[in-house]
Structures are given as C-alpha cells and as structure tokens.
Write a protein that holds these residues in place. Sequence first.
Motif, PDB file in Angstrom:
ATOM      1  N   GLY A 182     -12.728  -2.021 -11.133  1.00  0.00           N
ATOM      2  CA  GLY A 182     -12.666  -1.516 -12.211  1.00  0.00           C
ATOM      3  C   GLY A 182     -11.277  -0.559 -11.772  1.00  0.00           C
ATOM      4  N   TYR A 183     -10.541  -0.209 -12.637  1.00  0.00           N
ATOM      5  CA  TYR A 183      -8.898   1.369 -12.221  1.00  0.00           C
ATOM      6  C   TYR A 183      -9.619   1.805 -13.242  1.00  0.00           C
ATOM      7  CZ  TYR A 183      -7.533  -3.927 -10.818  1.00  0.00           C
ATOM      8  OH  TYR A 183      -7.244  -5.138  -9.872  1.00  0.00           O
ATOM      9  N   ALA A 184      -9.244   3.385 -13.015  1.00  0.00           N
ATOM     10  CA  ALA A 184      -8.463   4.373 -14.129  1.00  0.00           C
ATOM     11  C   ALA A 184      -7.637   5.582 -12.777  1.00  0.00           C
ATOM     12  CB  ALA A 184      -9.894   4.966 -14.129  1.00  0.00           C
ATOM     13  N   GLU A 185      -6.948   5.993 -14.249  1.00  0.00           N
ATOM     14  CA  GLU A 185      -6.043   7.163 -13.958  1.00  0.00           C
ATOM     15  C   GLU A 185      -5.303   7.104 -12.913  1.00  0.00           C
ATOM     16  OE1 GLU A 185      -8.203  10.428 -11.558  1.00  0.00           O
ATOM     17  OE2 GLU A 185      -9.726  10.362 -13.725  1.00  0.00           O
ATOM     18  N   GLY A 186      -4.379   5.698 -13.356  1.00  0.00           N
ATOM     19  CA  GLY A 186      -3.363   5.443 -12.294  1.00  0.00           C
ATOM     20  C   GLY A 186      -1.929   5.711 -13.090  1.00  0.00           C
ATOM     21  N   ARG A 187      -1.493   6.021 -12.698  1.00  0.00           N
ATOM     22  CA  ARG A 187       0.296   6.781 -12.919  1.00  0.00           C
ATOM     23  C   ARG A 187       1.229   5.898 -11.988  1.00  0.00           C
ATOM     24  NH1 ARG A 187       1.027  12.767 -13.634  1.00  0.00           N
ATOM     25  NH2 ARG A 187       0.171  12.239 -11.686  1.00  0.00           N
ATOM     26  N   TRP A 188       2.570   5.235 -12.811  1.00  0.00           N
ATOM     27  CA  TRP A 188       3.465   5.426 -11.870  1.00  0.00           C
ATOM     28  C   TRP A 188       4.334   6.194 -12.172  1.00  0.00           C
ATOM     29  CZ3 TRP A 188       0.407   1.148 -13.812  1.00  0.00           C
ATOM     30  CH2 TRP A 188       0.426   0.310 -13.358  1.00  0.00           C
ATOM     31  N   LEU A 189       4.866   6.870 -11.040  1.00  0.00           N
ATOM     32  CA  LEU A 189       5.895   8.574 -10.406  1.00  0.00           C
ATOM     33  C   LEU A 189       7.151   8.178 -10.210  1.00  0.00           C
ATOM     34  CD1 LEU A 189       2.330  10.043  -8.899  1.00  0.00           C
ATOM     35  CD2 LEU A 189       3.085   9.861 -11.362  1.00  0.00           C
ATOM     36  N   LEU A 190       7.602   6.796  -9.493  1.00  0.00           N
ATOM     37  CA  LEU A 190       8.619   6.773  -8.967  1.00  0.00           C
ATOM     38  C   LEU A 190       9.163   5.248  -9.300  1.00  0.00           C
ATOM     39  CD1 LEU A 190       9.648   9.739  -6.209  1.00  0.00           C
ATOM     40  CD2 LEU A 190      10.245   9.116  -9.051  1.00  0.00           C
ATOM     41  N   PRO A 191      10.783   4.973  -9.668  1.00  0.00           N
ATOM     42  CA  PRO A 191      10.832   3.815 -10.129  1.00  0.00           C
ATOM     43  C   PRO A 191      10.805   3.160  -8.423  1.00  0.00           C
ATOM     44  CG  PRO A 191      11.788   4.532 -11.350  1.00  0.00           C
ATOM     45  CD  PRO A 191      11.503   5.711 -10.755  1.00  0.00           C
ATOM     46  N   VAL A 192      10.661   1.654  -8.392  1.00  0.00           N
ATOM     47  CA  VAL A 192      10.303   1.277  -6.427  1.00  0.00           C
ATOM     48  C   VAL A 192      11.878   0.672  -6.472  1.00  0.00           C
ATOM     49  CG1 VAL A 192       9.533  -0.286  -5.012  1.00  0.00           C
ATOM     50  CG2 VAL A 192       8.197   1.633  -6.515  1.00  0.00           C
ATOM     51  N   TYR A 193      13.074   0.438  -5.999  1.00  0.00           N
ATOM     52  CA  TYR A 193      14.076  -0.319  -6.085  1.00  0.00           C
ATOM     53  C   TYR A 193      13.956  -0.980  -4.615  1.00  0.00           C
ATOM     54  CZ  TYR A 193      15.725   3.256  -9.482  1.00  0.00           C
ATOM     55  OH  TYR A 193      15.377   3.972 -10.478  1.00  0.00           O
ATOM     56  N   PRO A 194      14.449  -2.379  -4.517  1.00  0.00           N
ATOM     57  CA  PRO A 194      15.177  -3.083  -3.022  1.00  0.00           C
ATOM     58  C   PRO A 194      15.590  -2.440  -2.327  1.00  0.00           C
ATOM     59  CG  PRO A 194      15.957  -3.867  -4.886  1.00  0.00           C
ATOM     60  CD  PRO A 194      15.512  -2.560  -5.971  1.00  0.00           C
ATOM     61  N   GLY A 195      15.322  -2.016  -1.151  1.00  0.00           N
ATOM     62  CA  GLY A 195      15.610  -1.363   0.438  1.00  0.00           C
ATOM     63  C   GLY A 195      14.030  -0.048   0.522  1.00  0.00           C
ATOM     64  N   ASP A 196      13.553   0.235  -0.670  1.00  0.00           N
ATOM     65  CA  ASP A 196      12.518   1.220  -0.589  1.00  0.00           C
ATOM     66  C   ASP A 196      11.560   0.627  -0.238  1.00  0.00           C
ATOM     67  OD1 ASP A 196      14.048   2.938  -1.797  1.00  0.00           O
ATOM     68  OD2 ASP A 196      12.680   2.201  -3.664  1.00  0.00           O
ATOM     69  N   THR A 197      10.444   1.778   0.868  1.00  0.00           N
ATOM     70  CA  THR A 197       9.397   1.373   2.210  1.00  0.00           C
ATOM     71  C   THR A 197       8.368   1.549   1.911  1.00  0.00           C
ATOM     72  OG1 THR A 197      11.338   0.350   4.077  1.00  0.00           O
ATOM     73  CG2 THR A 197       8.635   1.166   4.577  1.00  0.00           C
ATOM     74  N   LEU A 198       7.468   0.621   0.602  1.00  0.00           N
ATOM     75  CA  LEU A 198       6.150   0.828   0.846  1.00  0.00           C
ATOM     76  C   LEU A 198       4.980   0.920   1.701  1.00  0.00           C
ATOM     77  CD1 LEU A 198       6.342  -0.532  -2.747  1.00  0.00           C
ATOM     78  CD2 LEU A 198       7.149   2.040  -1.865  1.00  0.00           C
TER      79      LEU A 198
END
Length: 343
Positions: A89-105
Amino acid sequence: MMAKTNPGRFFEDYSVGQILTHAVPRTVSGGERALYHALYPARHALYSSDAFAQASGLPASPIDDLAAFHVVFGKTVPDVSLNAVANLGYAEGRWLLPVYPGDTLRSESEVIGLKQNSNGKTGVVYVRTCGLNQRDEVVMEYVRWVMVRKNDLDAPAPETVVPDLNKVVPADQLVIPTGLDFTNYNFDLAGEPHRWGDYEVGETIDHVDGVTIEEAEHMIATRLWQNTAKVHFDLTFRPDGRLIYGGHVISMARALSFNGLANAQMIVGLNGGAHANPCFAGTTVKAWTEVLDKADTPAPGVGAIRLRLVATKGGEPFELKDENGKYKPDVLLDLDYWALMPQ
C-alpha cells in the motif's frame, strides 16, 4: 573473501530509523516521455505539449507525474523490495515540484515501521521515500509498505512499530506548481469540455476502454524504471507467472481514465492505494473512477479533485468489495489521489 554480489535485504535486516540511500541517480529526458506514451495510452495535454504547458503558466511540459514516480520508486527496489512478496500500500504521497527533461532524480528512504507476520516467515516494512533532483530539492515524497521475506527464520521478531498515517492528504497541504494558471485553459486542445464544476462528489465514471497487458511491454516498462524486483522477471521465482509491476497497472489505469477525466491534468497527492489482486500478462485492464471530494486552490483557475481510481480485470464497473469488506477478485487496484483540474 567478502561477497561482491547483493542478495538484497531481508526482513531481519531492517531497523526503525534506518536511512537507505539508494544507488544510481537517473537523468531523465524526452526519451522517458516518448517511451512512457508508447507503453500506455497516456495523452494528458499538459504532459504532451510544451506550448500547452506554457499557456498554463509552466516553463515547459514536465515529465508525466507517474513517470517521475516510477523513476523514484525504481531506485528503492534493490534496498526495499528485492525480496518482497508484495507491495501492499501507499499513503501520504505528495508531488512537490515538477520534473523536467534534464533533471536528475535520486531517492532516499527512512524505515518508519516494522511488523513481523504471525507465520514467522515474512514481515511488513514501512518506508518513507523522498525523490530529490540535482539541486537536492525534494520533488516528491510518499510512504509505502511491503511484505518482505525473512532469510533467517530464527531471527527474533523486532518490536512492532506501525506508523500512524493520514488517510487523506489535506487539500491545504497540496503543493501547486509555481505559476500554474488555468484561466486561459484550452478545452478543445485538452480533449474534453468537462471542468471542475461539472463533477459532483459521489459521481462515478466508467472509462469504457480496456488494454490487454502484454508480457514484453510490462518488462520493458519495469526495466525502464530500473526496477529489479525478481517477481517481475524470473519465472523460477514465481512459477505461476511474472507478477506485473503494480506501477504498470497504476499507469495503465490513469491513462485509461483520460476518457472522462481528460482535464484531471496533474497528480499532486496520493492518499492511499492497494494492489488488491495480482496481475499477470494477458489480463485486460479496465478502469472506473469515483469522485470523493473537491477543494479550491490558491492558483488562478485551478481546482483540486479527489478521485478513487479502480482498475479491474474487465469486471463490472463500480463493484469494489464484497459483503465482508474484501476486494472482489476482479479488482486489481484501488487508488485514492488528488489531481488538479481547470475550474
């Protein structure tokens, strides 16, 4: 001689408070978008067109929110779920910043809970994972819990710690991308006329379309996210079939939801999720949605809508659980999320 290979962690190898720094950062490009859109019928306009995204106040079209999630998730697999029986399962998920081409994760996780199962052979591990970009900014965060095998069955059970998790991310804690503005939103280019005000809490939507899961496409997708979990590739590990990565089902259902929710452009919150039944190649996935809640946001022309997305094996829509509260056998996924939509 010191072993050079990594067998993965087993349940007894985890401790509450442990920090896991996951290997192999990944620089994303337009290639991720092209392959993501080839693997799924993904066609939300904001993630397809720089011009559409710029008209909505963003500098360019981001990488699909779920594609970014899969990259971050995939980093965690060798340390969290290589020896997993199932992702629960999953919980408390938030997307905080967009990810753009060129970003390193890259990804980091903290172990926040442990609970050995009564059979003494497995246990549940709870982790909070953060995905970070090359500037060490957190782009997303979420909690997940996984059932993991024990290697040493005689290892003592750890003290049970089950974290107290919010069932819903409060609407005022959702992060709206800087500059997002839907006041000049082009509904014709987006594909549907339905706006935030056209949806009612309690409404259900049958997304009509279906896609049959293919073995090769699933394995390409899972390799794309560098997800090395054995159950997805090795038939000797699970002789009844390669288990389809749960994220593959999530992305398939989200893409299918375009028919009826084309304007639910950005996923910004993950309230909860369950992979209700296993999925194998040859399964035809269909999807339906229930509107759970709505909220205003401070961004111009932008509303938040809370949706329950259910993926099925082609079963009847709008049937979720039986009289005992157990998921029906045709249900694959029950996902509760927040999305942003033009008002």
